[in-house]
Design an enzyme around this catalytic site. Structure first.
Site, PDB file in Angstrom:
ATOM      1  N   SER A 201       4.941   8.405   6.723  1.00 38.93           N
ATOM      2  CA  SER A 201       3.797   7.663   7.351  1.00 38.93           C
ATOM      3  C   SER A 201       3.409   8.409   8.708  1.00 38.93           C
ATOM      4  CB  SER A 201       4.139   6.153   7.775  1.00 38.93           C
ATOM      5  OG  SER A 201       3.797   5.346   6.844  1.00 38.93           O
ATOM      6  N   CYS A 328       7.699  -5.899  10.127  1.00 47.59           N
ATOM      7  CA  CYS A 328       7.272  -6.472   8.817  1.00 47.59           C
ATOM      8  C   CYS A 328       7.959  -7.624   8.710  1.00 47.59           C
ATOM      9  CB  CYS A 328       7.498  -5.415   7.761  1.00 47.59           C
ATOM     10  SG  CYS A 328       7.745  -3.852   8.325  1.00 47.59           S
TER      11      CYS A 328
HETATM   12  N1  7TS Z   1       9.809   3.141   5.360  1.00 46.80           N
HETATM   13  C1  7TS Z   1      10.638   2.984   6.449  1.00 46.80           C
HETATM   14  C2  7TS Z   1      12.147   3.635   6.588  1.00 46.80           C
HETATM   15  C3  7TS Z   1      10.036   2.628   7.571  1.00 46.80           C
HETATM   16  O1  7TS Z   1      10.831   2.371   8.683  1.00 46.80           O
HETATM   17  C4  7TS Z   1       8.684   1.717   7.362  1.00 46.80           C
HETATM   18  C5  7TS Z   1       7.812   0.951   8.449  1.00 46.80           C
HETATM   19  C6  7TS Z   1       8.088   1.928   6.094  1.00 46.80           C
HETATM   20  C7  7TS Z   1       8.697   2.629   5.193  1.00 46.80           C
HETATM   21  C8  7TS Z   1       6.691   1.296   5.948  1.00 46.80           C
HETATM   22  O2  7TS Z   1       5.779   2.092   6.654  1.00 46.80           O
HETATM   23  P1  7TS Z   1       4.260   1.863   6.251  1.00 46.80           P
HETATM   24  O3  7TS Z   1       3.553   2.803   7.249  1.00 46.80           O
HETATM   25  O4  7TS Z   1       3.882   2.012   4.967  1.00 46.80           O
HETATM   26  O5  7TS Z   1       3.906   0.384   7.039  1.00 46.80           O
HETATM   27  N2  7TS Z   1       9.182   0.644   9.177  1.00 46.80           N
HETATM   28  C9  7TS Z   1       8.886  -0.649  10.303  1.00 46.80           C
HETATM   29  C10 7TS Z   1       9.946  -1.049  11.200  1.00 46.80           C
HETATM   30  O6  7TS Z   1      11.020  -0.589  11.078  1.00 46.80           O
HETATM   31  N3  7TS Z   1       9.395  -1.954  11.966  1.00 46.80           N
HETATM   32  O7  7TS Z   1       7.922  -1.900  11.638  1.00 46.80           O
HETATM   33  C11 7TS Z   1       7.605  -1.231  10.472  1.00 46.80           C
END
Ligand code: 7TS
Length: 398
Positions: A201, A328
């Site tokens: 991301s 989240c």
């Molecule tokens: N995978 C990991 C390892 C992550 O840390 C996150 C977001 C996601 C997937 C999802 O990313 P997105 O951009 O699709 O939302 N992690 C976090 C966190 O640790 N605190 O808030 C969001």
């Protein structure tokens, strides 16, 4: 003073990234798939962004990097795509993952279990990681996919991706890693690690929110999640987020240069360690999973007798943003699942505070944060009756 220490949730967009994106809103706004000149310049910039993405993760030219809406979509796509291709229309029925993946993996696996897929969730050891041989032990003849994160978002703990890649190659099993928290923090080399897929991301590495990518090794089939137009070579339908893609490319270039990675390793690590060591001077505090083998920017600290949410509230009053775990999940007061997975006792599982730094933090900010965190610990322990009865065992580690 305002101090942002929640960079694993999201990061500030770098000014240079923002500048690169700007023309693609009001000036160069044509659809890249149109035949007229209104999108002129778009293709060149998009191709350059893709080049930066390929370089950043050391992909081969023949491989695919598909622009998605972020790691959540990429993770869903890999798991559901492999389910369709290998399990629904193939002989296999098993997936191996860990207990500490982001919900974008675990919730998707739960969904797949309801569809009859068998999923093994490997527990982490006391260091918050797994050993590669454990993966070997759990791969079966009917295993379709191993999906293991590169770096944990709560603890920063690293997983032995290169060794697991070797094992998956020997066993002829597809290998995916959620590299969302690894990019820009340490070198990511998809070829050396024998990866078939990685997710990322942009907003975790100073790019914009709502855009990300899925790396797909050359020759790997993956049924699309979105059907429609022929964008992205038919891999993902829908008009691409042009500005987002260009911003993500710029951000990837910015954070994966050798100089940037060295800065992360030296400067960001030094700030994180200063903050962490200062908190560890306080009694009954412990780094979950220990201090070895982590991303340079993250620490998850349990502060006995202090409810994580209360700590966040207190810090927020002082202009400091931190987290008890995934943003989240911060709306419910469930104990942190990652800490539960570490086998922490239930009281401890409520006392974790995650500080995640970035290249934009300064020593002055860290000194300010240390003063406020220490003050908060004293204040909150003063009003917490449970602390007086906290078991001594806490001092010995987890
Ligand atoms: N995978 C990991 C390892 C992550 O840390 C996150 C977001 C996601 C997937 C999802 O990313 P997105 O951009 O699709 O939302 N992690 C976090 C966190 O640790 N605190 O808030 C969001």
């Amino acid at each position: 003073m305002k101090v942002y220490l929640d960079n694993n949730a999201t990061t500030k967009v770098d000014e240079s990234v923002f500048e690169a994106m700007k023309p693609f809103f009001c000036e160069i706004y044509g659809n890249p798939n149109s035949l007229h000149d209104f999108g002129a310049g778009t293709h060149k910039k998009m191709a350059q962004a893709l080049d930066y993405l390929y370089d950043g993760i050391r992909a081969n030219d023949e491989d695919d990097i598909v622009i998605t809406s972020g790691a959540t979509e990429s993770n869903n796509w890999v798991l559901k795509g492999v389910w369709i291709d290998e399990i629904m229309h193939g002989e296999k029925k098993h997936i191996v993952t860990t207990e500490v993946e982001h919900p974008a993996i675990t919730a998707t696996c739960k969904f797949l279990e309801q569809q009859g897929v068998e999923v093994t969730y490997l527990p982490v050891n006391e260091q918050g990681t797994i050993e590669a041989h454990t993966v070997r032990d759990f791969i079966r003849d009917d295993t379709a996919l191993v999906s293991i994160m590169w770096a944990n978002n709560e603890t920063g703990k690293l997983f032995p991706i290169e060794e697991i890649g070797q094992i998956c190659r020997e066993k002829d099993v597809l290998f995916h890693s959620d590299a969302t928290q690894a990019i820009g923090k340490l070198p990511v080399d998809v070829v050396r690690c024998n990866l078939d897929f990685i997710s990322f991301s942009a907003h975790k590495f100073h790019g914009p929110k709502g855009v990300g990518g899925l790396y797909i090794k050359a020759g790997r089939k993956l049924t699309p999640l979105f059907h429609g137009g022929e964008q992205m070579g038919g891999r993902r339908a829908g008009t691409v987020d042009v500005a987002g893609m260009i911003g993500m490319g710029e951000a990837m270039k910015l954070v994966t240069s050798p100089g940037a990675l060295a800065h992360e390793e030296n400067y960001v690590r030094a700030l994180r360690d200063k903050l962490e060591n200062a908190i560890l001077e306080m009694e009954d505090t412990v780094v979950i999973g220990g201090t070895e083998n982590r991303t340079p920017n993250t620490t998850l600290i349990s502060i006995r007798g202090v409810e994580g949410e209360a700590m966040l509230w207190d810090l927020n009053q002082n202009g400091i943003g931190a987290s008890t775990g995934s943003a989240c999940a911060s709306e419910d007061l469930e104990a942190n699942p990652v800490m539960n997975a570490f086998g922490s006792d239930s009281e401890l599982a409520h006392t974790g505070v995650r500080f995640s730094l970035s290249r934009y933090n300064t020593m002055e900010e860290i000194e300010y944060a240390i003063e406020k965190i220490k003050g908060a610990i004293k204040r909150l322990r003063g009003i917490s009756s449970s602390y007086a009865y906290a078991p001594e065992s806490h001092k010995s580690g987890l």
